[in-house]
Design an enzyme around this catalytic site. Sequence first.
Site, PDB file in Angstrom:
ATOM      1  N   LYS A   7       0.776  -1.263  -0.017  1.00  0.00           N
ATOM      2  CA  LYS A   7       0.066  -0.125  -0.167  1.00  0.00           C
ATOM      3  C   LYS A   7       0.868   1.267  -0.097  1.00  0.00           C
ATOM      4  O   LYS A   7       2.079   1.387   0.622  1.00  0.00           O
ATOM      5  CB  LYS A   7      -0.916   0.233   1.242  1.00  0.00           C
ATOM      6  CG  LYS A   7      -2.036   1.052   1.200  1.00  0.00           C
ATOM      7  CD  LYS A   7      -2.672   0.897   2.653  1.00  0.00           C
ATOM      8  CE  LYS A   7      -3.763   2.093   2.638  1.00  0.00           C
ATOM      9  NZ  LYS A   7      -4.469   1.960   3.867  1.00  0.00           N
ATOM     10  N   SER A  41      -9.476   1.673   3.131  1.00  0.00           N
ATOM     11  CA  SER A  41      -8.833   2.547   2.143  1.00  0.00           C
ATOM     12  C   SER A  41      -7.711   1.670   1.431  1.00  0.00           C
ATOM     13  O   SER A  41      -7.231   2.247   0.578  1.00  0.00           O
ATOM     14  CB  SER A  41      -7.970   3.777   3.071  1.00  0.00           C
ATOM     15  OG  SER A  41      -7.031   3.064   3.761  1.00  0.00           O
ATOM     16  N   SER A  81      -9.722  -0.511   7.343  1.00  0.00           N
ATOM     17  CA  SER A  81      -9.141  -0.200   5.922  1.00  0.00           C
ATOM     18  C   SER A  81      -8.322  -1.368   5.537  1.00  0.00           C
ATOM     19  O   SER A  81      -8.006  -1.468   4.363  1.00  0.00           O
ATOM     20  CB  SER A  81      -7.865   0.960   6.028  1.00  0.00           C
ATOM     21  OG  SER A  81      -8.816   2.186   6.024  1.00  0.00           O
TER      22      SER A  81
END
Lengths: 478, 105
Positions: A80, A155, A179
Amino acid sequence: MSVWRRWSVAEIRESLRKKEITAQELAAEFFRRIEQRNPELNAFLQLSPERALAQARRVDQMAARGEDLPALAGVPVAVKDVISTRGVRTTCGSKILEDYVPAYDATAVERLEAAGAVILGKTNCDEFAMGSSNENSAFGPVRNPVAPGRVPGGSSGGSAAAVAAGLAVAALGTDTGGSIRQPGAFCGVAAMMPSYGRVSRYGLIAFASSLDRIGPLAARVEDVAAVLGAIEGRDPRDATSQDRPPGDYRAAPDVKGMRIGVPEEYFGQGMDGEVRARVEEAIRQMEALGCRRVALRMPHTEYAIATYYLVATAEASSNLARFDGVRFGLRVAAPSLSAMYRKTRGRGFGPEVKRRIMLGTYALSAGYYDAYYLKAQKVRALIARDFSRAFEQVDLLVTPTTPTPAFRLGERTADPLAMYLADVYTVTGSLAGVPGISVPCGNTAAGWPVGLQIFGPPFEEARVLQLARAYQNRRGDA
Amino acid sequence: MTIRREDVLRVAELAHLELEEAELETYRIHLDEILAYIGKLNALDTSDVEPMALGFDARGGKAAAGARSQLREDVVRPAEISEAVLENAPEARPPYFVVPKVIER
């Protein structure tokens, strides 16, 4: 390597050992897949082929010398884009960091590579990990590869989408209020938030320091466990990382006699009927495995979203003060220093990040600290107490991961509160510091994945993974 | 409580954020809505509760016992990354960052 296959950590290791494949061929295959699918999915923001191929070459040399291969040898992994990678652009999905290239690696990244993993690139996410749909990325939303027209969740939406589409075998995400788990549920992959303190946050660009955690996503629970085993453990560079014996994540998934708590508050208003049905089926499967179902109450659950949005935004307003146009990222020129700060931040941050900075600044400002921030920290303690009391009666808790399956792109962007409520079942565990995993538990009639969430007591990841794996095997797909 | 335009301006000033006219009104409405929602916390009596500041729950059971922040030894170790760090600066004159004038005369 002409036939498309999903590849697991164990299969890669075995094939490398038998010299049926090389890590370099495997990396090249995954870059081909990314090239094909990424224009449509937007899951990756940048690729790191040089770094990946150099690492793959090292793994191949080890295999050629007949050495014991490390736990993640040759495994193609996505990271990420809020996690620092030396020499590889790290944007946090934000315009304010559009050209930022870290001078160092996050500990989790260092440990992934030490375990032989091949890092393919950086995945798209909501700006600074603030969002539940990936629509807050400055570089465009990620598409859900298994639910067309729907959000991948957020997210860590790029990480979940990359794994679901087979563009990476595993991925690192970060979880502050859901997330990792929520996009895992929306994309139909296994996704784990470890205990607070289990994985070092060094190199994770901070959103809310008392909540942020790094954790793995993969198609199967075994691979989530393998990645966790590689990245966990004390790191002197993160004062909150804990010195704990590594969990035995390979223990046989025997769950006979386990007491699983089913909290009433997670099956209330706003829950989709099909989600309820899939989760109820999953609980019956666990009972068939020998688990004992225990109904219980966690009375402070309904206060979790309000608590979370105070704690998280207050910490964010402080953490994001560092983006000021001086040391890194965007600078908007102005004659004075303070005007430069204001213009840089006003233009560099997207709408949701500004909204949260505003809310957090308000909650911490003179005259409001006790009423908002301190109050939220006290309610947080009550929410944690709900968990510790529950774990006096049961071994694990089982809930839905989200109240609904993936919603449509654009459906909730105009209503921040509706977006926040997508995290209603995940923020509780974030506030309490406990570990949690989302595992796929089937689809709705339309084909949208549904996630089942398992919470355990702090530092009992092994137990969480045992039930997750037993359930996954019983369901018998993926 | 109702959030007014002046409140939004004051918070934006504290947060060093320059907002457009349209943003001021949007954030006024959103802050108002979110704070109204957050008001539900006042229904809880927390007078006897210790605030939880970190992600560790002291009462989180056997395995959680002893979880705490641990500082490392305070030892100077050269990082030798100042060049790479300065490369990220919008404006630098090594070994310095360059900023607009701070002190007005």
